[in-house]
Design a protein around this motif. Structure first.
Motif, PDB file in Angstrom:
ATOM      1  N   LEU A  10       0.823  -1.137   0.095  1.00 37.30           N
ATOM      2  CA  LEU A  10       0.052   0.095  -0.116  1.00 37.30           C
ATOM      3  C   LEU A  10       0.809   1.235  -0.061  1.00 37.30           C
ATOM      4  O   LEU A  10       0.763   2.029  -0.584  1.00 37.30           O
ATOM      5  N   PHE A  14       0.947   3.236  -3.957  1.00 34.58           N
ATOM      6  CA  PHE A  14      -0.751   3.639  -4.395  1.00 34.58           C
ATOM      7  C   PHE A  14      -0.414   5.236  -4.114  1.00 34.58           C
ATOM      8  O   PHE A  14       0.294   5.705  -3.256  1.00 34.58           O
ATOM      9  N   VAL A  18      -5.204   7.758  -2.032  1.00 33.19           N
ATOM     10  CA  VAL A  18      -5.700   6.318  -1.669  1.00 33.19           C
ATOM     11  C   VAL A  18      -5.124   6.144  -0.176  1.00 33.19           C
ATOM     12  O   VAL A  18      -5.820   5.614   0.539  1.00 33.19           O
ATOM     13  N   THR A  61      -8.210  -1.341  -4.283  1.00 38.49           N
ATOM     14  CA  THR A  61      -7.177  -1.356  -3.547  1.00 38.49           C
ATOM     15  C   THR A  61      -7.091  -2.963  -2.851  1.00 38.49           C
ATOM     16  O   THR A  61      -5.662  -3.683  -3.014  1.00 38.49           O
TER      17      THR A  61
END
Length: 135
Positions: A10, A14, A18, A61
């Motif tokens: 993550l 991203f 996000v 995601t």
């Protein structure tokens, strides 16, 4: 893959907006991932429910984390298709986002995602995604 590795995916891959959702990887398995979307009034639309845009971004995601887990690590990939059905609002509760890879091919991956309020009566939304695997 571990939850820490999922959180690192993550953080490293991203866009900042996000990351601003506050998603956290709660669980990863051979072909699935469970993420938590924390409740925030900033994500709510008129009426107090979490916006569909936030839920769709969370589903998208979670798919990346599930595919990464199924492949044993992150590879570049991109969304080809996402379809989301909203069934009930989520107000004042975290959302649990469970993505399950249903088919993992050489160039495409398919997943089904269920989103629901923690402790809620059932799904708040369901999504299906198709991803192109680029690496």
């Amino acid at each position: 893959m571990t939850t820490e590795e999922g959180d690192a995916i993550l953080k490293d891959n991203f866009a900042p907006w996000v990351l601003d959702l506050g998603l956290r990887v709660e669980e990863v398995g051979e072909r699935h991932a469970l993420l938590r979307l924390p409740w925030s009034g900033r994500l709510a639309r008129q009426g107090g429910g979490i916006s569909g845009q936030a839920l769709m971004a969370a589903a998208d995601t979670a798919t990346v984390i599930a595919i990464s887990s199924a492949r044993g690590g992150f590879v570049p990939m991109t969304t080809v298709q996402q379809s989301t059905t909203f069934q009930r609002p989520v107000t004042a509760a975290d959302v649990l986002v469970e993505a399950r890879v249903t088919k993992l091919g050489r160039t495409l991956a398919f997943a089904e995602i269920t989103l629901g309020a923690e402790g809620g009566p059932g799904p708040a939304a369901q999504a299906s995604t198709v991803y192109a695997l680029l690496g």
